[in-house]
Motif scaffolding. Structure first.
Motif, PDB file in Angstrom:
ATOM      1  N   THR A 156       0.809  -1.217   0.000  1.00  0.00           N
ATOM      2  CA  THR A 156       0.000   0.000   0.000  1.00  0.00           C
ATOM      3  C   THR A 156       0.841   1.266   0.000  1.00  0.00           C
ATOM      4  OG1 THR A 156      -0.137  -0.093   2.413  1.00  0.00           O
ATOM      5  CG2 THR A 156      -1.950  -1.101   1.166  1.00  0.00           C
ATOM      6  N   HIS A 157       2.127   1.177   0.383  1.00  0.00           N
ATOM      7  CA  HIS A 157       2.964   2.370   0.472  1.00  0.00           C
ATOM      8  C   HIS A 157       4.360   2.123  -0.089  1.00  0.00           C
ATOM      9  CE1 HIS A 157       0.074   3.218   3.846  1.00  0.00           C
ATOM     10  NE2 HIS A 157       0.079   4.390   3.241  1.00  0.00           N
ATOM     11  N   GLU A 176      -0.292   2.624  -9.153  1.00  0.00           N
ATOM     12  CA  GLU A 176      -1.210   3.121  -8.125  1.00  0.00           C
ATOM     13  C   GLU A 176      -2.587   2.499  -8.317  1.00  0.00           C
ATOM     14  OE1 GLU A 176       0.702   7.638  -7.754  1.00  0.00           O
ATOM     15  OE2 GLU A 176      -1.207   7.331  -8.779  1.00  0.00           O
ATOM     16  N   PRO A 203      -5.733   4.092  -6.471  1.00  0.00           N
ATOM     17  CA  PRO A 203      -6.562   4.858  -5.535  1.00  0.00           C
ATOM     18  C   PRO A 203      -8.048   4.604  -5.756  1.00  0.00           C
ATOM     19  CG  PRO A 203      -5.772   6.270  -7.296  1.00  0.00           C
ATOM     20  CD  PRO A 203      -5.086   4.953  -7.474  1.00  0.00           C
ATOM     21  N   CYS A 230       5.522   9.678  -6.488  1.00  0.00           N
ATOM     22  CA  CYS A 230       5.832   8.926  -5.266  1.00  0.00           C
ATOM     23  C   CYS A 230       4.918   9.340  -4.121  1.00  0.00           C
ATOM     24  CB  CYS A 230       7.294   9.121  -4.862  1.00  0.00           C
ATOM     25  SG  CYS A 230       8.478   8.283  -5.939  1.00  0.00           S
ATOM     26  N   LYS A 231       3.787   9.944  -4.437  1.00  0.00           N
ATOM     27  CA  LYS A 231       2.880  10.438  -3.399  1.00  0.00           C
ATOM     28  C   LYS A 231       2.258   9.315  -2.564  1.00  0.00           C
ATOM     29  CE  LYS A 231      -0.826  10.888  -6.866  1.00  0.00           C
ATOM     30  NZ  LYS A 231       0.033  10.469  -8.002  1.00  0.00           N
ATOM     31  N   GLY A 232       2.396   8.062  -3.037  1.00  0.00           N
ATOM     32  CA  GLY A 232       1.888   6.935  -2.271  1.00  0.00           C
ATOM     33  C   GLY A 232       2.858   6.463  -1.203  1.00  0.00           C
ATOM     34  N   THR A 233       3.847   7.282  -0.874  1.00  0.00           N
ATOM     35  CA  THR A 233       4.832   6.940   0.153  1.00  0.00           C
ATOM     36  C   THR A 233       4.188   6.956   1.541  1.00  0.00           C
ATOM     37  OG1 THR A 233       6.557   7.963  -1.200  1.00  0.00           O
ATOM     38  CG2 THR A 233       7.082   7.586   1.101  1.00  0.00           C
ATOM     39  N   PRO A 264       2.047  13.250   0.882  1.00  0.00           N
ATOM     40  CA  PRO A 264       1.493  11.903   0.683  1.00  0.00           C
ATOM     41  C   PRO A 264      -0.006  11.892   0.404  1.00  0.00           C
ATOM     42  CG  PRO A 264       1.752  12.322   3.016  1.00  0.00           C
ATOM     43  CD  PRO A 264       2.296  13.536   2.308  1.00  0.00           C
ATOM     44  N   THR A 265      -0.410  10.940  -0.420  1.00  0.00           N
ATOM     45  CA  THR A 265      -1.819  10.701  -0.703  1.00  0.00           C
ATOM     46  C   THR A 265      -2.003   9.187  -0.838  1.00  0.00           C
ATOM     47  OG1 THR A 265      -1.957  12.761  -1.967  1.00  0.00           O
ATOM     48  CG2 THR A 265      -3.746  11.186  -2.260  1.00  0.00           C
ATOM     49  N   PRO A 266      -2.920   8.575  -0.099  1.00  0.00           N
ATOM     50  CA  PRO A 266      -3.113   7.119  -0.193  1.00  0.00           C
ATOM     51  C   PRO A 266      -3.395   6.696  -1.630  1.00  0.00           C
ATOM     52  CG  PRO A 266      -4.311   8.008   1.682  1.00  0.00           C
ATOM     53  CD  PRO A 266      -3.826   9.193   0.897  1.00  0.00           C
ATOM     54  N   GLN A 267      -2.729   5.624  -2.074  1.00  0.00           N
ATOM     55  CA  GLN A 267      -2.860   5.176  -3.453  1.00  0.00           C
ATOM     56  C   GLN A 267      -3.366   3.741  -3.570  1.00  0.00           C
ATOM     57  OE1 GLN A 267      -2.538   7.228  -6.159  1.00  0.00           O
ATOM     58  NE2 GLN A 267      -2.440   8.756  -4.509  1.00  0.00           N
TER      59      GLN A 267
END
Length: 260
Positions: A73-74, A145, A147, A210-213, A225-228
């Motif tokens: 998930t990350h 991703e 989302p 890489c916003k799913g970090t 960060p944004t959940p992906q």
């Protein structure tokens, strides 16, 4: 490019979906093609609340198709650091990641690329098309991703500006064939830095994909960060020629030649 006749056979006129196959209770009996078919149906059906129970059943099919695959998930700090180092190396050897490709799998007929096989095929055919005819090095980074169940992939790649039009056509042709059709908003191309692909512009785009970090790691790395969502298999990939082993070989060769 979307073949409406293909989708028309599986969709009801009121936006609903067909009932599940007779063998839906036995996931092992469901073929890969039927899985892809149901993902495409799921994408079109989400907007209709009446389909909630059928959507749930379709999601169960997708989960059961990957009982042994690793789920993530990350992105981790190690992942992001590796991608940043690869992007910096590509820039240093005059093969900057100057083009971004965003793929929205929900706008393709298959509806998803849950195991990354289509992405893998795209990377392989892209490498063969670019190298050695146009590039000495195949430089590419991809991040997957998912989302809210809407699968997409972001790609950063080096493409000589002089062949950009032909390269776009090549990518679209590969995806159109592999996905059995896609519409005109399934793939988006954009030149990094509006054509001025500085390292800062490339790293800025990389930080975005890489916003799913993991949130704590993202804060330390300066990423918003944004959940992906959940991904089966690899979250990201780096082409071999800009990975750590390749960088070490390049550094060793440079030392032997006495170059910086």
């Amino acid at each position: 490019m979307m073949n409406d006749r293909k989708l028309g056979k599986t969709m009801a006129s009121d936006g609903g979906v067909e009932s599940l196959p007779n063998d839906a209770s036995n996931p092992s009996a469901i073929t890969r093609s039927s899985q892809c078919r149901w993902r495409a149906i799921l994408t079109r059906a989400r907007s209709n609340p009446r389909n909630s129970s059928r959507i749930s059943a379709s999601l169960d099919l997708e989960r059961s198709a990957h009982p042994l695959r690793r789920q993530s998930t990350h992105l981790t700090k190690h992942h992001v650091t590796k991608m940043r180092s690869a992007a910096e190396f590509a820039h240093d050897i005059k093969h900057p990641l100057n083009l971004s490709i965003d793929i929205n799998w929900t706008r393709t007929w298959v509806g998803n690329d849950p195991d990354g096989q289509i992405l893998g095929r795209l990377m392989e055919l892209t490498r063969k098309w670019l190298k050695p005819r146009y590039c000495k090095i195949f430089a590419q980074i991809a991040v997957r991703e998912n989302p809210n169940g809407c699968a997409n992939t972001h790609i950063l790649v080096h493409c000589p500006p002089s062949i950009l039009r032909d390269f776009k056509r090549q990518v679209l042709n590969v995806l159109d064939e592999a996905c059995h059709g896609l519409n005109d908003r399934a793939v988006k191309f954009k030149r990094i830095g509006n054509g001025n692909s500085t390292l800062r512009a490339t790293l800025g785009k990389l930080d975005y994909i890489c916003k799913g970090t993991d949130p704590e790691v993202a804060k330390a790395l300066g990423i918003r960060p944004t959940p992906q969502g959940q991904i089966y298999g690899k979250l990201y990939s780096i082409s071999q020629e800009i990975q750590q082993k390749a960088r070490r070989r390049y550094a060793e060769a440079s030392r032997q030649l006495g170059t910086p």
